[in-house]
Design a protein around this motif. Structure first.
Motif: not given
Length: 269
Positions: A16-20, A22-27, A53-59, A88-98
């Protein structure tokens, strides 16, 4: 938010927040037959506390177009394509299972672009039983029921991720059916399981990861029990382990526990 990645639309929930920039990013990367919504509490909290935050739907899943990934490496290339598309030069990645294997491979292939790696409900190797592989292809509704029995502990206490009265197994089954129906061209259930079962680069990938790694494991997990993650835990250079009283569906069985683990892990040094 829809982003063009390799010529196809990729959906990312932003909390619910716009992408900025300057802020750190987590995928956030979901597992087989899930979508961005499994991260709803964790993604929304971080979006309101200083993170992109970028919580994706896989392709090929949910709201994303394109070809569903046939391998961990295919999905990893899409994650890097997402970072490229948004500069995005650098991001944190969080993944579940696959998704944890996808995040791992991404951190190994582009270590300079990953600041933190969190692997939730992970294992290596992530083998899938022949019976479940066959059911996911030929009897997917039966396989969905099987997975949900194996993925939830009998001790999951109410309230769940969505509040009192939520039925964990029923909600998870409904999500999986919806994601399966979202792609009439490809059985993304079977394809995802085949990708997990065939992935053989986990230990080599972990050896190349340069960032801190968090393992969030469910003590009652029948799909990826904690002992099945130990080959990765031993190889992680800056590894941390958090065990929760939950099954494989950690984000719904213990949403606060997952969130608190991520909060501590992602806190600036």
């Amino acid at each position: 938010m829809i982003i063009d990645v390799h010529g196809a639309p990729l959906y990312a929930y932003t909390g619910g927040k716009p992408f900025h920039p300057a802020q750190p990013t987590v995928v956030f990367v979901h597992g087989v037959l899930n979508d961005h919504s499994v991260w709803i509490l964790q993604s929304r909290y971080l979006a309101h506390h200083g993170w992109n935050v970028l919580a994706i739907d896989l392709a090929g899943h949910g709201k994303s177009g394109g070809e569903a990934p046939a391998s961990v490496q295919d999905a990893s290339r899409a994650v890097l394509g997402l970072l490229d598309a948004l500069k995005i030069e650098k991001a944190a990645l969080v993944g579940h299972s696959f998704g944890s294997l996808i995040a791992l491979q991404t951190a190994a292939d582009a270590p300079e672009r990953v600041s933190h790696l969190a692997m939730v409900g992970t294992a290596y190797p992530m083998k899938v039983s022949p019976a479940l592989l066959d059911a996911s292809l030929n009897q997917p509704m039966k396989a969905i029921d099987m997975v949900n029995v194996f993925s939830h502990s009998t001790l999951a206490p109410p309230p769940s991720a969505l509040g009192p009265g939520t039925w964990l197994l029923g909600g998870s089954r409904a999500l999986m059916r919806r994601v399966l129906a979202s792609n009439p061209r490809v059985n993304v259930f079977h394809r995802g399981f085949v990708a997990c079962d065939g992935y053989d680069q986990g230990e080599q990938a972990m050896d190349r990861v340069q960032c801190p790694t968090l393992f969030v494991l469910g003590r009652l997990d029948q799909m990826t029990p904690p002992k099945a993650a130990q080959s990765l835990v031993r190889r992680a250079r800056q590894g941390q382990v958090v065990e929760l009283a939950a099954g494989h569906s950690l984000m719904t069985e213990d949403p606060d526990g997952v969130l608190h683990a991520l909060q501590r892990f992602l806190r600036p040094a």
